[in-house]
Design a protein around this motif. Structure first.
Motif, mmCIF file in Angstrom:
data_model
loop_
_atom_site.group_PDB
_atom_site.id
_atom_site.type_symbol
_atom_site.label_atom_id
_atom_site.label_comp_id
_atom_site.label_asym_id
_atom_site.label_seq_id
_atom_site.Cartn_x
_atom_site.Cartn_y
_atom_site.Cartn_z
ATOM 1 N N GLU A 86 0.849 -1.193 0.000
ATOM 2 C CA GLU A 86 0.000 0.000 0.000
ATOM 3 C C GLU A 86 0.886 1.246 0.000
ATOM 4 O OE1 GLU A 86 -2.671 -0.029 3.258
ATOM 5 O OE2 GLU A 86 -3.632 -1.935 2.709
ATOM 6 N N ASN A 88 0.689 5.863 -0.614
ATOM 7 C CA ASN A 88 -0.093 7.073 -0.836
ATOM 8 C C ASN A 88 0.686 7.983 -1.772
ATOM 9 O OD1 ASN A 88 -1.119 9.862 -0.436
ATOM 10 N ND2 ASN A 88 -2.429 8.872 1.085
ATOM 11 N N GLU A 123 -6.349 6.827 -11.474
ATOM 12 C CA GLU A 123 -6.520 5.449 -11.012
ATOM 13 C C GLU A 123 -7.315 5.400 -9.716
ATOM 14 O OE1 GLU A 123 -5.717 2.356 -11.995
ATOM 15 O OE2 GLU A 123 -4.959 3.044 -13.925
ATOM 16 N N CYS A 124 -7.071 6.354 -8.838
ATOM 17 C CA CYS A 124 -7.672 6.307 -7.501
ATOM 18 C C CYS A 124 -8.030 7.724 -7.060
ATOM 19 C CB CYS A 124 -6.685 5.669 -6.533
ATOM 20 S SG CYS A 124 -7.450 4.868 -5.112
ATOM 21 N N ILE A 127 -8.709 8.711 -2.770
ATOM 22 C CA ILE A 127 -7.811 8.034 -1.847
ATOM 23 C C ILE A 127 -7.865 8.670 -0.456
ATOM 24 C CG2 ILE A 127 -5.776 9.450 -2.336
ATOM 25 C CD1 ILE A 127 -4.186 6.781 -2.346
ATOM 26 N N CYS A 192 -6.013 0.760 -7.712
ATOM 27 C CA CYS A 192 -6.765 1.275 -6.577
ATOM 28 C C CYS A 192 -7.544 0.140 -5.924
ATOM 29 C CB CYS A 192 -7.730 2.362 -7.050
ATOM 30 S SG CYS A 192 -8.564 3.246 -5.719
ATOM 31 N N SER A 193 -7.475 0.064 -4.622
ATOM 32 C CA SER A 193 -8.249 -0.936 -3.898
ATOM 33 C C SER A 193 -9.737 -0.700 -4.113
ATOM 34 C CB SER A 193 -7.928 -0.873 -2.407
ATOM 35 O OG SER A 193 -8.830 -1.680 -1.672
ATOM 36 N N GLY A 198 -9.807 3.908 -1.019
ATOM 37 C CA GLY A 198 -8.469 3.429 -1.407
ATOM 38 C C GLY A 198 -8.068 2.235 -0.562
ATOM 39 N N LEU A 200 -4.087 3.048 -2.609
ATOM 40 C CA LEU A 200 -3.406 2.613 -3.814
ATOM 41 C C LEU A 200 -2.466 1.466 -3.477
ATOM 42 C CD1 LEU A 200 -2.467 5.808 -5.848
ATOM 43 C CD2 LEU A 200 -3.456 3.722 -6.799
ATOM 44 N N ARG A 571 -10.570 4.548 -17.304
ATOM 45 C CA ARG A 571 -10.274 5.293 -16.079
ATOM 46 C C ARG A 571 -9.551 6.599 -16.382
ATOM 47 N NH1 ARG A 571 -9.007 0.032 -14.385
ATOM 48 N NH2 ARG A 571 -6.755 0.388 -14.619
#
Length: 592
Positions: A86, A88, A123-124, A127, A192-193, A198, A200, A571
């Motif tokens: 993980e 950020n 992508e995210c 977050i 991205c989760s 999030g 990432l 995305r």
């Protein structure tokens, strides 16, 4: 039956709402866990309290299979670890201390890292603020140049390692453009989760060594038939960069319209653009070229001539310059051209070359020094010239008859004259130019008219046509635009067949030192901003892997990575066409 009281009805409605809410909560409490089995992501439903990091097929795909979800597939070496970490984006730090070059190189590196961060944000987008793991990305280059041309080295290596609470990424490349490709690959090692907020995730360990097979990996956009706004062109460039395509071939004018505003010849756009809003001023073209360069993409401007030149050229006689073009908008069109509206430049009018001198002066000033210009040169329709009294009289005075060979000689005279004009503006005669294959490039007489050191031929014949091999045997350099695989407009008109991504991907081109690469072509008769993305993407990405990797494996082996890349493009704001029902995406290999 007795009607319910209003209070009873309220109770019934409340219970119904609570029931729906409870049902929704029950549905939301279930998610999917994914595991990689035999290089395929397999799904099983589990309670959300047990969901681990692999809570989406997108995340599972990062490490499943030799190449994960990378597109295009790396060519030299790929080793992806099986674990994720993980992180950020707020804790990403770039180390540019090993860059070669001065301030220009540092400025460009700053821009390409900014683009990388923007892609991560796509992508995210939601977050959390959790500080997460620190990521240090070091970029080292050995060339100080920021020029982008056909000789630019695009090789890169990427080494990613995780130790305790720190991720280090080392990108090594000859040029900044190779480093840009390395950053693109790194962005494809993140996801991205599916959990709210999030985080990432990144592949914890990876090593990639990569370089393209072909130096010219192009996409043609046509803005002469239908105008495309600047935003659409830039969106296309974003998708090209994500796919490691490196040439935007901009067919900017045609007989239908001349939207390019040139300072020295403003009448071309005034008489040729569809409206005053549907134009490309010089400053807009410059913005597009710079936008493309920061994404590792060259822009080749094409002014097609002597054919495909009609609207925009009608003003010559009113300015006492004679007919600059002939057969303009003439009917019945089938007598004067291959596609309406008609129009061809008048090679016998000396005033035309004065106008072309100004046109090419402006074109050369728009592009980087020594960038190649595409001069078009296809589909000259001899009956147009043959029906023009001024032209046939000029030919007769030169001792030429009205045979096809004489018209080819006239065409060659025009081509030689305009090449001299371009050389005059550049101050030398070293830069090659590109022409479409045509009667002028036929093997039986090409050497008589076109110097193989000056001309690159873009062939647009079907895959079984012997022309590319014949031209290679004569020593010409080629760009391949296979008509029955890489013409993306096919299938939408006449008896042409649609080429799906598998056909595009499977189109192999000759591995020969004279083959520079190839292009997919989105001719614009039936395309505008509303339909551009779905007609180009993700099919153009299939050609991107063919031109970068030239794989020997089948489309089945690439299928899931193609599905993942399509999702990636979406995305990033590209309305890429759907390739299959979502079931096929979620059930790897079940639809083959």
């Amino acid at each position: 039956m007795k009607a319910p009281k209003s209070s009873d009805l309220s109770t019934v409605l409340l219970m119904a709402v609570l029931g729906l809410a409870q049902s929704s909560l029950q549905e939301d409490s279930w998610s999917s866990q994914w595991t990689c089995e035999e290089n395929k992501c397999v799904r099983s439903s589990v309670p959300s309290s047990n969901v681990n990091q692999l809570n989406s097929i997108h995340i599972c795909s990062l490490t499943c299979g030799q190449y994960g979800s990378l597109w295009p597939r790396p060519t030299v070496d790929t080793d992806l670890g099986s674990h994720l970490v993980e992180f950020n984006p707020g804790r990403i730090r770039f180390d540019l201390s090993q860059l070669s070059g001065g301030q220009d190189a540092r400025n460009m590196a700053t821009q390409i890292t900014r683009i990388f961060m923007e892609n991560l944000a796509k992508e995210c987008p939601n977050i959390t603020d959790d500080p997460g793991t620190e990521v240090v990305i070091s970029i080292a280059t050995s060339s100080p140049s920021v020029e982008l041309n056909m000789e630019t080295n695009e090789t890169y290596s990427l080494h990613l390692a995780t130790e305790e609470s720190k991720v280090t990424v080392a990108i090594r490349a000859v040029s900044l453009y190779g480093a840009r490709h390395g950053l693109e690959t790194l962005s494809q090692l993140t996801a991205c989760s599916a959990l709210p907020g999030g985080p990432l995730l990144m592949v914890a360990d990876a090593r990639v060594v990569d370089r393209p097979v072909f130096v010219h990996r192009g996409l043609l956009l046509d803005t002469g038939r239908n105008y495309l706004p600047e935003s659409a062109i830039k969106r296309t460039l974003d998708a090209m960069a994500a796919s490691k395509l490196n040439v935007l071939h901009w067919h900017i004018t045609d007989s239908q319209s001349f939207p390019l505003q040139l300072p020295r010849v403003p009448k071309l756009a005034r008489f040729g653009a569809y409206s005053s809003e549907k134009v490309y001023p010089a400053e807009m073209v410059s913005r597009v070229i710079e936008y493309a360069r920061l994404r590792g993409i060259r822009v080749l401007l094409e002014f097609d001539a002597p054919s495909h030149a009609g609207n925009g050229w009608q003003w010559g006689e009113s300015e006492s310059l004679g007919s600059l073009a002939v057969c303009v908008n003439q009917q019945p069109w089938r007598h004067f051209c291959i596609q309406p509206p008609c129009g061809q430049l008048n090679p016998t009018n000396p005033e035309l070359y004065n106008v072309l001198k100004d046109l090419y002066t402006d074109l050369v000033s728009l592009i980087p020094p020594d960038e190649i210009i595409h001069m078009g040169g296809d589909e000259v329709f001899f009956p147009c010239w043959n029906s023009t009294e001024e032209i046939v009289n000029w030919m007769a005075a030169k001792g030429m008859d009205r045979s096809q060979e004489s018209f080819i000689q006239l065409w060659a005279y025009f081509q030689s004259s305009v090449l001299d004009l371009v050389d005059e503006q550049r101050g030398h005669s070293n830069t090659p130019t590109i022409l479409w294959s045509s009667h002028l490039t036929e093997p039986k007489h090409i050497e008589k008219y076109l110097n193989k050191d000056r001309y690159i031929i873009e062939t647009w014949v079907v895959s079984k046509d012997p022309l590319p091999k014949e031209l290679l045997e004569k020593g010409y350099r080629l760009i391949i635009a296979t008509k029955d695989a890489w013409y993306l407009d096919h299938g939408f008109w006449g008896s042409t067949a649609y080429h799906n991504w598998r056909v595009v991907y499977s189109n192999t081109i000759l591995r020969h030192k004279g083959v520079l690469g190839g292009e997919v072509c989105m001719w614009g008769e039936l395309v505008d901003d509303n339909s551009l993305d779905t007609k180009v993407w993700p099919r153009a990405a299939a050609a991107a892997e063919r031109l970068w990797t030239d794989p020997v494996s089948s489309t089945n082996a690439a299928e899931h990575r193609m599905y993942e890349h399509r999702e990636r493009l979406v995305r990033r704001g590209v309305k890429a066409d759907a390739l299959a029902p979502q079931y096929c995406y979620l059930n790897d290999g079940q639809c083959q």
